[in-house]
Design an enzyme around this catalytic site. Structure first.
Site, mmCIF file in Angstrom:
data_model
loop_
_atom_site.group_PDB
_atom_site.id
_atom_site.type_symbol
_atom_site.label_atom_id
_atom_site.label_comp_id
_atom_site.label_asym_id
_atom_site.label_seq_id
_atom_site.Cartn_x
_atom_site.Cartn_y
_atom_site.Cartn_z
ATOM 1 N N GLU A 1 0.695 -1.221 -0.168
ATOM 2 C CA GLU A 1 0.025 -0.014 -0.064
ATOM 3 C C GLU A 1 0.860 1.174 -0.122
ATOM 4 O O GLU A 1 2.082 1.297 0.273
ATOM 5 C CB GLU A 1 -0.842 -0.039 1.156
ATOM 6 C CG GLU A 1 -0.259 -0.174 2.608
ATOM 7 C CD GLU A 1 -1.241 -0.543 3.529
ATOM 8 O OE1 GLU A 1 -2.256 -1.259 3.388
ATOM 9 O OE2 GLU A 1 -0.538 -0.765 4.702
ATOM 10 N N CYS B 1 7.698 46.711 2.734
ATOM 11 C CA CYS B 1 7.709 48.228 2.167
ATOM 12 C C CYS B 1 6.847 48.939 2.692
ATOM 13 O O CYS B 1 5.536 48.706 2.655
ATOM 14 C CB CYS B 1 7.529 48.161 0.412
ATOM 15 S SG CYS B 1 7.300 49.834 -0.098
ATOM 16 N N CYS C 1 3.156 52.837 -3.419
ATOM 17 C CA CYS C 1 3.781 51.620 -3.904
ATOM 18 C C CYS C 1 3.089 50.994 -4.817
ATOM 19 O O CYS C 1 2.024 50.457 -4.678
ATOM 20 C CB CYS C 1 4.366 50.603 -2.905
ATOM 21 S SG CYS C 1 5.230 49.207 -3.475
ATOM 22 N N CYS D 1 9.305 51.332 -5.613
ATOM 23 C CA CYS D 1 9.191 52.726 -5.300
ATOM 24 C C CYS D 1 10.426 53.069 -4.282
ATOM 25 O O CYS D 1 10.370 54.440 -4.238
ATOM 26 C CB CYS D 1 7.674 52.674 -4.259
ATOM 27 S SG CYS D 1 8.120 51.974 -2.863
ATOM 28 N N LYS E 1 2.352 4.727 0.959
ATOM 29 C CA LYS E 1 2.737 5.426 2.239
ATOM 30 C C LYS E 1 2.041 6.988 1.985
ATOM 31 O O LYS E 1 3.192 7.705 1.477
ATOM 32 C CB LYS E 1 4.291 5.167 2.342
ATOM 33 C CG LYS E 1 4.599 5.721 3.831
ATOM 34 C CD LYS E 1 6.106 5.500 4.239
ATOM 35 C CE LYS E 1 6.042 5.845 5.475
ATOM 36 N NZ LYS E 1 6.276 7.402 5.698
ATOM 37 N N TYR F 1 -5.665 1.985 7.101
ATOM 38 C CA TYR F 1 -5.055 1.052 6.493
ATOM 39 C C TYR F 1 -4.874 -0.127 7.571
ATOM 40 O O TYR F 1 -3.971 -1.132 7.202
ATOM 41 C CB TYR F 1 -3.881 1.487 5.793
ATOM 42 C CG TYR F 1 -3.144 2.336 6.971
ATOM 43 C CD1 TYR F 1 -2.422 1.651 8.263
ATOM 44 C CD2 TYR F 1 -2.721 3.755 6.982
ATOM 45 C CE1 TYR F 1 -1.647 2.367 9.146
ATOM 46 C CE2 TYR F 1 -2.009 4.425 7.905
ATOM 47 C CZ TYR F 1 -1.514 3.917 8.929
ATOM 48 O OH TYR F 1 -0.839 4.441 9.812
ATOM 49 N N ASP G 1 1.876 10.790 2.840
ATOM 50 C CA ASP G 1 2.539 11.808 3.735
ATOM 51 C C ASP G 1 1.805 12.566 4.724
ATOM 52 O O ASP G 1 1.324 13.552 4.284
ATOM 53 C CB ASP G 1 3.417 12.758 2.654
ATOM 54 C CG ASP G 1 4.606 13.181 3.479
ATOM 55 O OD1 ASP G 1 4.911 12.884 4.743
ATOM 56 O OD2 ASP G 1 5.139 14.073 2.812
ATOM 57 N N CYS H 1 12.873 49.094 -1.529
ATOM 58 C CA CYS H 1 11.673 48.478 -2.312
ATOM 59 C C CYS H 1 12.135 48.421 -3.529
ATOM 60 O O CYS H 1 12.435 49.654 -4.460
ATOM 61 C CB CYS H 1 10.315 49.144 -2.041
ATOM 62 S SG CYS H 1 9.078 48.608 -3.319
ATOM 63 N N LYS I 1 11.010 3.952 0.706
ATOM 64 C CA LYS I 1 10.944 5.366 0.416
ATOM 65 C C LYS I 1 11.287 5.726 -1.050
ATOM 66 O O LYS I 1 12.542 5.472 -1.310
ATOM 67 C CB LYS I 1 11.738 6.136 1.688
ATOM 68 C CG LYS I 1 11.545 5.726 2.818
ATOM 69 C CD LYS I 1 10.038 6.228 3.382
ATOM 70 C CE LYS I 1 10.102 7.862 3.580
ATOM 71 N NZ LYS I 1 10.693 8.316 4.655
#
Length: 683
Positions: free
Chosen positions: A114, A424, A430, A409, A116, A225, A118, A406, A312
């Site tokens: 089956e 900013c 801006c 601007c 795995k 499971y 995450d 920034c 894995k």
């Protein structure tokens, strides 16, 4: 309504909701819309609030959350939740198979494979068919009781309808579906918050939230499971999986019983690519000896079972060159660095950019332009840089210095204590901040002003026709008709001139006018207050009722609202303390937007439809579907979502579903048209 009638109606609604829940979450075959499902749930909750003695622990109303858990009780597992040994090597997997063969002294055994997933391991205990307790893995010996949060996961049954042992335990993996993870992150970015790092950590954090209604909103899912219990009569793991499926548990249909290690390796190879099509993140395959007798014979080491192992998959990564770093400014002023890479193929797509998150990440990686970097995909919105190869670093390269001003601007950036991001502060001058706030304001989940694209908005800003989102409500047809704007062509690498046509201008004006009907909670979200996403906006609107109450609320009053912490409270008070924002609110109120919760009373017209139930299907000319439902309720009738032998009328419009029509005909339900319905209430 008498108690007996209430109990009967609660049982009926519970049955309907569970039926539609299974169709949606287990079989992916919904028969009704989300709205209709929510209406059923609201009816049930209203009845349970009126008759609390009939609010049972397995009620579907438990799935909407609302329970506040300050401390999670520690629970000792009846059966320890041991971790599995794992390997990245197919050779080591073959060696493990040889050890199994030697331990059993025979070749006559099979494996159960089956995927795995995450996520976060969870143990569910059922007694008399009812979910009694949900506990996290913890350290394997004991974990946290998160029952209230687990009940919000719609694929976890609250009651098993078929015959089951008096007590048994089911184990599974709670995960954050890719689609929901993207939805939540989009909302967090909208609210000026950091996106969640990855689905697994986000699922883990969500399960430990104190307010279960927030858990419900995130829409986690769970694959089961494993089945344990002294009264569970099975001889193989595959038999236990068949029982879980029979009892209505959500088992991923990706498993396979394999007769040899060669078949196991074929299964691993097949899913290495195919797994990317699944709704959840996966990081490997779990292989178990199928026979429970063989499992007992092989036994355990101190840390893990000898009869199971996890293979894995290697993280999908590639190496490429960091060519430059660009800095993007969001509507809240947050500056985000993005790595521009030499294009590289990764997991079937060409990657040109990768997330760098913030200055801390750049410093941690010790990044330098021209570096060869390792890029990885692992559930994030865009790929991320995980490391640098210092052996091929260009000579005389210098560490990247984070920008001080920034990029749009040239205002000097600020960085608040305790925060990773730079900002900013020039909110009013801006350009990307101004544009971003307006784009946020008009989006579908906010004011829903369609037909207004980014290029059109830029054209309006460039010509000084608007300066903020309140200015949208001052626009006229003449302002928009013939408006010139520029569109950038990726293919040509240049801008081309466009202008709005008469029909487009008319549609925009109509959409702006239509947006005035949007309810207060969405208007509040549209304002773009930092950290105030959809959920927070709804909580604040429901609690304070009006914008005046909210604007005058103290920090203490804001923090007193469930799930509103100091950071959100400070952001709200700061927003409303500025005179420019107070003027924005005043301008929007003047334009006619809703700034209070509308408490609507149900108006009764007659009792002509008392004790009659209706299903509505199709498209109608004189009513919208919602108006038709309201009409039925105002005349004493009841609207249900599914067709059963107890139904009185099916109101049939154009293009109605053939399945409903066929079922109603088979059951002898009276089918009436829109005109016949009107005659019914006018008679």
């Amino acid at each position: 309504m008498t108690e007996q009638q209430a109990l009967s109606e609660i049982k009926k609604l519970t049955e309907q909701i569970n039926y539609h829940n299974e169709l949606y979450y287990q079989k992916d075959q919904p028969e009704i819309s989300d709205f209709e499902f929510d209406q059923l749930l609201e009816q049930l909750i209203a009845l349970e609030n009126k008759f609390p003695q009939f609010k049972f622990e397995d009620s579907p109303s438990q799935r909407v959350g609302g329970t506040i858990t300050k401390n999670f009780e520690t629970v000792v597992h009846k059966y320890p939740m041991l971790s599995l040994g794992n390997t990245y090597s197919k050779e080591e997997l073959i060696d493990w198979d040889n050890r199994v063969k030697k331990g059993l002294g025979t070749n006559e055994y099979a494996y159960f494979c089956e995927l795995k997933f995450d996520g976060v391991a969870l143990s569910l205990t059922y007694e008399k068919g009812i979910l009694k307790r949900a506990v996290t893995r913890g350290d394997g010996t004991q974990g946290d009781d998160i029952t209230a949060n687990a009940k919000t996961i719609r694929s976890i049954p609250l009651r098993i309808g078929t015959q089951t042992p008096d007590s048994f335990e089911v184990r599974g993996e709670v995960y954050f579906p890719k689609e929901q993870f993207a939805r939540i992150n989009a909302e967090r970015i909208d609210a000026g918050e950091e996106p969640l790092a990855n689905p697994r950590n986000a699922a883990s954090g969500t399960l430990k939230m104190q307010d279960s209604s927030v858990v419900a909103y995130r829409k986690l899912d769970c694959y089961l499971y494993s089945l344990l219990g002294e009264s569970v009569e099975v001889n193989t793991h595959s038999e236990s999986i068949a029982l879980l499926e029979k009892w209505g548990f959500n088992v991923s249909q990706t498993y396979k019983r394999c007769q040899s290690i060669e078949e196991v390796l074929d299964y691993i190879a097949y899913w290495e690519i195919k797994r990317h099509e699944l709704p959840s993140e996966t990081d490997g395959v779990v292989i178990k000896v199928d026979s429970l007798h063989h499992q007992n014979e092989l036994g355990f080491t101190a840390k893990s079972p000898r009869w199971a192992i996890a293979y894995k998959y290697k993280a999908e990564s590639a190496s490429t060159v960091l060519e430059s770093i660009s800095y993007q400014v969001g509507r809240t002023g947050a500056v985000t660095p993005v790595a521009n890479l030499k294009p590289v193929l990764l997991a079937g797509t060409t990657v040109k950019r990768a997330s760098l998150h913030n200055a801390n990440e750049i410093e941690r990686l010790d990044l330098r332009l021209g570096d060869t970097v390792f890029v990885e995909k692992g559930g994030e919105i865009i790929p991320k840089i995980t490391g640098v190869d210092p052996l091929v670093r260009p000579v005389n390269s210098q560490p990247v210095s984070y920008i001080s001003h920034c990029p749009e601007c040239q205002t000097e950036l600020i960085r608040k204590e305790g925060e990773a991001n730079h900002y900013c502060p020039n909110a009013e001058g801006c350009p990307p901040q101004i544009l971003g706030r307006i784009e946020h304001f008009i989006q579908r989940k906010a004011m829903d002003i369609d037909s207004l694209g980014s290029e059109t908005l830029r054209g309006l800003l460039d010509k000084g026709l608007i300066h903020d989102y309140a200015g949208l409500y001052q626009l006229t047809f003449d302002d928009l008709n013939g408006l010139e704007f520029r569109i950038f062509s990726e293919k040509k690498g240049e801008y081309s001139a466009r202008s709005l046509r008469e029909k487009s201008a008319s549609n925009i004006i109509k959409a702006i006018e239509e947006s005035k009907k949007v309810p207060f909670e969405r208007v509040l979200f549209a304002l773009g207050i930092r950290y105030v996403g959809q959920t927070v906006a709804e909580k604040l609107a429901r609690h304070f009722k009006t914008i005046d109450n909210l604007m005058n609320a103290s920090l203490e009053e804001l923090v007193a609202v469930p799930e509103i912490g100091e950071r959100i409270a400070e952001s709200v008070t700061d927003f409303f303390s500025h005179e420019k924002n107070q003027k924005l609110i005043a301008d929007l109120q003047q334009a006619g937007l809703h700034f209070q919760i509308e408490e609507t009373e149900e108006v009764s017209e007659s009792q002509k439809l008392t004790d009659l139930s209706f299903v509505i299907s199709g498209v109608f000319h004189q009513f919208s579907r919602d108006e038709l439902k309201e009409k039925i309720k105002r005349n004493g009738g009841k609207v249900v979502s599914s067709i059963s032998a107890k139904l009185d009328y099916l109101v049939a419009g154009e293009n109605m579903g053939p399945a409903k029509l066929e079922k109603a005909t088979q059951l002898g339900i009276k089918i009436i048209s829109e005109d016949e319905f009107i005659q019914l209430i006018n008679s």
